[in-house]
Scaffold this motif. Structure first.
Motif, PDB file in Angstrom:
ATOM      1  N   MET A   1     -20.702   3.651   7.662  1.00 11.69           N
ATOM      2  CA  MET A   1     -19.610   4.099   8.509  1.00 11.69           C
ATOM      3  C   MET A   1     -19.001   2.934   9.285  1.00 11.69           C
ATOM      4  O   MET A   1     -17.809   2.815   9.453  1.00 11.69           O
ATOM      5  CB  MET A   1     -20.102   5.187   9.471  1.00 11.69           C
ATOM      6  CG  MET A   1     -19.004   5.709  10.413  1.00 11.69           C
ATOM      7  SD  MET A   1     -17.648   6.513   9.520  1.00 11.69           S
ATOM      8  CE  MET A   1     -18.478   8.022   8.982  1.00 11.69           C
ATOM      9  N   GLY A   2     -19.903   2.023   9.787  1.00 12.10           N
ATOM     10  CA  GLY A   2     -19.420   0.892  10.555  1.00 12.10           C
ATOM     11  C   GLY A   2     -18.479   0.025   9.761  1.00 12.10           C
ATOM     12  O   GLY A   2     -17.476  -0.480  10.279  1.00 12.10           O
ATOM     13  N   GLY A   3     -18.803  -0.171   8.455  1.00  9.86           N
ATOM     14  CA  GLY A   3     -17.942  -0.985   7.616  1.00  9.86           C
ATOM     15  C   GLY A   3     -16.570  -0.378   7.448  1.00  9.86           C
ATOM     16  O   GLY A   3     -15.560  -1.083   7.450  1.00  9.86           O
ATOM     17  N   ALA A   4     -16.516   0.959   7.299  1.00 11.28           N
ATOM     18  CA  ALA A   4     -15.236   1.637   7.145  1.00 11.28           C
ATOM     19  C   ALA A   4     -14.394   1.504   8.405  1.00 11.28           C
ATOM     20  O   ALA A   4     -13.175   1.293   8.342  1.00 11.28           O
ATOM     21  CB  ALA A   4     -15.449   3.110   6.808  1.00 11.28           C
ATOM     22  N   VAL A   5     -15.050   1.614   9.576  1.00 14.00           N
ATOM     23  CA  VAL A   5     -14.327   1.469  10.838  1.00 14.00           C
ATOM     24  C   VAL A   5     -13.748   0.063  10.949  1.00 14.00           C
ATOM     25  O   VAL A   5     -12.604  -0.127  11.363  1.00 14.00           O
ATOM     26  CB  VAL A   5     -15.266   1.765  12.026  1.00 14.00           C
ATOM     27  CG1 VAL A   5     -14.588   1.402  13.340  1.00 14.00           C
ATOM     28  CG2 VAL A   5     -15.672   3.229  12.033  1.00 14.00           C
ATOM     29  N   THR A   6     -14.551  -0.932  10.575  1.00  7.48           N
ATOM     30  CA  THR A   6     -14.077  -2.318  10.621  1.00  7.48           C
ATOM     31  C   THR A   6     -12.878  -2.513   9.711  1.00  7.48           C
ATOM     32  O   THR A   6     -11.882  -3.144  10.094  1.00  7.48           O
ATOM     33  CB  THR A   6     -15.207  -3.287  10.215  1.00  7.48           C
ATOM     34  OG1 THR A   6     -16.285  -3.164  11.139  1.00  7.48           O
ATOM     35  CG2 THR A   6     -14.707  -4.724  10.211  1.00  7.48           C
ATOM     36  N   LYS A   7     -12.960  -1.970   8.500  1.00 14.53           N
ATOM     37  CA  LYS A   7     -11.841  -2.088   7.564  1.00 14.53           C
ATOM     38  C   LYS A   7     -10.593  -1.410   8.121  1.00 14.53           C
ATOM     39  O   LYS A   7      -9.477  -1.940   8.022  1.00 14.53           O
ATOM     40  CB  LYS A   7     -12.219  -1.465   6.218  1.00 14.53           C
ATOM     41  CG  LYS A   7     -13.291  -2.206   5.452  1.00 14.53           C
ATOM     42  CD  LYS A   7     -12.807  -3.542   4.928  1.00 14.53           C
ATOM     43  CE  LYS A   7     -13.837  -4.157   3.996  1.00 14.53           C
ATOM     44  NZ  LYS A   7     -13.413  -5.503   3.512  1.00 14.53           N
ATOM     45  N   ASN A   8     -10.753  -0.226   8.699  1.00 16.44           N
ATOM     46  CA  ASN A   8      -9.598   0.473   9.267  1.00 16.44           C
ATOM     47  C   ASN A   8      -8.976  -0.342  10.399  1.00 16.44           C
ATOM     48  O   ASN A   8      -7.746  -0.409  10.522  1.00 16.44           O
ATOM     49  CB  ASN A   8     -10.015   1.847   9.777  1.00 16.44           C
ATOM     50  CG  ASN A   8     -10.330   2.815   8.662  1.00 16.44           C
ATOM     51  OD1 ASN A   8      -9.879   2.633   7.532  1.00 16.44           O
ATOM     52  ND2 ASN A   8     -11.109   3.836   8.958  1.00 16.44           N
ATOM     53  N   ASN A   9      -9.810  -0.955  11.218  1.00 16.33           N
ATOM     54  CA  ASN A   9      -9.292  -1.800  12.293  1.00 16.33           C
ATOM     55  C   ASN A   9      -8.560  -3.007  11.731  1.00 16.33           C
ATOM     56  O   ASN A   9      -7.540  -3.446  12.286  1.00 16.33           O
ATOM     57  CB  ASN A   9     -10.427  -2.252  13.212  1.00 16.33           C
ATOM     58  CG  ASN A   9     -10.975  -1.127  14.064  1.00 16.33           C
ATOM     59  OD1 ASN A   9     -10.300  -0.131  14.296  1.00 16.33           O
ATOM     60  ND2 ASN A   9     -12.205  -1.283  14.530  1.00 16.33           N
ATOM     61  N   ASP A  10      -9.070  -3.548  10.634  1.00 12.34           N
ATOM     62  CA  ASP A  10      -8.411  -4.689   9.994  1.00 12.34           C
ATOM     63  C   ASP A  10      -7.046  -4.293   9.434  1.00 12.34           C
ATOM     64  O   ASP A  10      -6.099  -5.093   9.459  1.00 12.34           O
ATOM     65  CB  ASP A  10      -9.283  -5.250   8.872  1.00 12.34           C
ATOM     66  CG  ASP A  10     -10.514  -5.983   9.391  1.00 12.34           C
ATOM     67  OD1 ASP A  10     -10.538  -6.324  10.591  1.00 12.34           O
ATOM     68  OD2 ASP A  10     -11.446  -6.201   8.590  1.00 12.34           O
ATOM     69  N   ILE A  11      -6.944  -3.069   8.902  1.00 10.22           N
ATOM     70  CA  ILE A  11      -5.660  -2.585   8.391  1.00 10.22           C
ATOM     71  C   ILE A  11      -4.643  -2.513   9.530  1.00 10.22           C
ATOM     72  O   ILE A  11      -3.512  -3.010   9.419  1.00 10.22           O
ATOM     73  CB  ILE A  11      -5.815  -1.204   7.732  1.00 10.22           C
ATOM     74  CG1 ILE A  11      -6.641  -1.304   6.448  1.00 10.22           C
ATOM     75  CG2 ILE A  11      -4.439  -0.603   7.416  1.00 10.22           C
ATOM     76  CD1 ILE A  11      -6.999   0.043   5.838  1.00 10.22           C
ATOM     77  N   ILE A  12      -5.036  -1.906  10.640  1.00 11.12           N
ATOM     78  CA  ILE A  12      -4.130  -1.780  11.782  1.00 11.12           C
ATOM     79  C   ILE A  12      -3.737  -3.155  12.317  1.00 11.12           C
ATOM     80  O   ILE A  12      -2.564  -3.423  12.611  1.00 11.12           O
ATOM     81  CB  ILE A  12      -4.789  -0.942  12.898  1.00 11.12           C
ATOM     82  CG1 ILE A  12      -4.980   0.498  12.428  1.00 11.12           C
ATOM     83  CG2 ILE A  12      -3.946  -0.975  14.175  1.00 11.12           C
ATOM     84  CD1 ILE A  12      -5.754   1.364  13.396  1.00 11.12           C
ATOM     85  N   ASN A  13      -4.718  -4.053  12.426  1.00 12.31           N
ATOM     86  CA  ASN A  13      -4.444  -5.399  12.928  1.00 12.31           C
ATOM     87  C   ASN A  13      -3.456  -6.137  12.032  1.00 12.31           C
ATOM     88  O   ASN A  13      -2.546  -6.828  12.516  1.00 12.31           O
ATOM     89  CB  ASN A  13      -5.749  -6.194  13.028  1.00 12.31           C
ATOM     90  CG  ASN A  13      -5.531  -7.610  13.524  1.00 12.31           C
ATOM     91  OD1 ASN A  13      -5.040  -7.836  14.627  1.00 12.31           O
ATOM     92  ND2 ASN A  13      -5.900  -8.582  12.700  1.00 12.31           N
ATOM     93  N   SER A  14      -3.622  -5.974  10.713  1.00 12.75           N
ATOM     94  CA  SER A  14      -2.713  -6.628   9.774  1.00 12.75           C
ATOM     95  C   SER A  14      -1.287  -6.127   9.961  1.00 12.75           C
ATOM     96  O   SER A  14      -0.342  -6.921  10.042  1.00 12.75           O
ATOM     97  CB  SER A  14      -3.173  -6.378   8.331  1.00 12.75           C
ATOM     98  OG  SER A  14      -2.222  -6.866   7.406  1.00 12.75           O
ATOM     99  N   TRP A  15      -1.106  -4.807  10.034  1.00 15.32           N
ATOM    100  CA  TRP A  15       0.242  -4.264  10.195  1.00 15.32           C
ATOM    101  C   TRP A  15       0.853  -4.683  11.527  1.00 15.32           C
ATOM    102  O   TRP A  15       2.060  -4.954  11.614  1.00 15.32           O
ATOM    103  CB  TRP A  15       0.223  -2.745  10.080  1.00 15.32           C
ATOM    104  CG  TRP A  15       0.120  -2.269   8.678  1.00 15.32           C
ATOM    105  CD1 TRP A  15      -0.905  -1.568   8.117  1.00 15.32           C
ATOM    106  CD2 TRP A  15       1.063  -2.484   7.622  1.00 15.32           C
ATOM    107  NE1 TRP A  15      -0.653  -1.332   6.789  1.00 15.32           N
ATOM    108  CE2 TRP A  15       0.548  -1.879   6.451  1.00 15.32           C
ATOM    109  CE3 TRP A  15       2.296  -3.139   7.559  1.00 15.32           C
ATOM    110  CZ2 TRP A  15       1.224  -1.905   5.234  1.00 15.32           C
ATOM    111  CZ3 TRP A  15       2.967  -3.163   6.341  1.00 15.32           C
ATOM    112  CH2 TRP A  15       2.435  -2.552   5.196  1.00 15.32           C
ATOM    113  N   GLU A  16       0.047  -4.737  12.569  1.00 14.38           N
ATOM    114  CA  GLU A  16       0.562  -5.125  13.881  1.00 14.38           C
ATOM    115  C   GLU A  16       1.056  -6.576  13.859  1.00 14.38           C
ATOM    116  O   GLU A  16       2.145  -6.888  14.353  1.00 14.38           O
ATOM    117  CB  GLU A  16      -0.531  -4.939  14.934  1.00 14.38           C
ATOM    118  CG  GLU A  16      -0.024  -4.922  16.362  1.00 14.38           C
ATOM    119  CD  GLU A  16       0.769  -3.669  16.689  1.00 14.38           C
ATOM    120  OE1 GLU A  16       1.552  -3.731  17.651  1.00 14.38           O
ATOM    121  OE2 GLU A  16       0.636  -2.644  15.986  1.00 14.38           O
TER     122      GLU A  16
END
Length: 240
Positions: free
Chosen positions: A1-16
């Motif tokens: 689960m932690g890995g998925a959360v990290t990936k989701n945060n990376d997606i948001i950070n990239s778009w920002e």
């Protein structure tokens, strides 16, 4: 689960961080696949529904909301998890409705989407692994006879040299020759995996479009037309 959360945060950070660059390439028509047909494909799919109220989930800088509002004269709204992209969308469309909402927020509080909408659109915006809660939230916001349209990369074309198997991939934006782009993780899924998610949330696929690149003869994308078996069932769908 932690890995998925990290990936989701990376997606948001990239778009920002890529928001300004992304806005520029979209508005300049600098993305070949979109010029080749994916933009027109999703527009045609929406227009065929003759909707009066539309929601674009993952609207980015708002091009589709602006186009549909102008072309169809309908009420069109957009939501995105990037504050920078929502700001860009609102600046270009003063009268439009744009909501800053992460996918986690939408999954936890689907009522924030408003509605009911005749059409809800996810146009290349389902990038994470765990998309079932977003699909459930999207369907809850639909009118009883509404349609969810999902345009995404065509699995057979997007697999590339990698194995045809579910898994995280990395978009480096290397096709753009200028700009300091921040790479973005995204989750590749096979056709079978897409349909497994649809089944998990009792979603019915009524049609599948496969826009073709007329120059290469290869598929550009796939568009799933989705409805619920019974809209009343969505109150019982668990967040998976």
């Amino acid at each position: 689960m932690g890995g998925a959360v990290t990936k989701n945060n990376d997606i948001i950070n990239s778009w920002e961080r890529n928001a300004a660059l992304w806005t520029t390439v979209v508005r300049e028509g600098a993305i070949p696949s979109r010029a080749a047909g994916t933009d027109q494909a999703i527009i045609a799919a929406v227009k065929a529904l003759r909707p009066r109220h539309i929601l674009d989930i993952g609207c980015g800088e708002g091009w589709l909301v602006r186009h549909l509002a102008d072309d169809l004269g309908c009420e069109a709204a957009g939501t995105d998890g990037s504050a920078a992209l929502i700001e860009s969308a609102q600046a270009a469309h003063q009268g439009g409705t744009y909501m800053l909402q992460t996918y986690e927020t939408l999954a936890a509080q689907p009522g924030q989407l408003g509605g009911p909408y005749d059409a809800v659109i996810c146009n290349f915006s389902l990038l994470g692994r765990d998309i079932a809660p977003i699909l459930a939230a999207a369907m809850r916001s639909l009118a009883p006879d509404g349609t969810l349209l999902i345009q995404t990369l065509h699995p057979s074309a997007a697999s590339g040299e990698a194995a045809y198997a579910d898994g995280w991939r990395n978009e480096t934006f290397a096709s753009f020759t200028s700009g300091d782009w921040v790479p973005m993780p995204w989750y590749f899924r096979t056709f079978g995996s897409w349909f497994a998610v649809f089944k998990a949330v009792d979603l019915v696929v009524t049609a599948v479009d496969e826009p073709i690149n007329q120059a290469s003869g290869k598929p550009l994308s796939v568009i799933f037309h989705c409805t619920a078996k019974d809209p009343r069932e969505w109150d019982d769908v668990k967040q998976r």
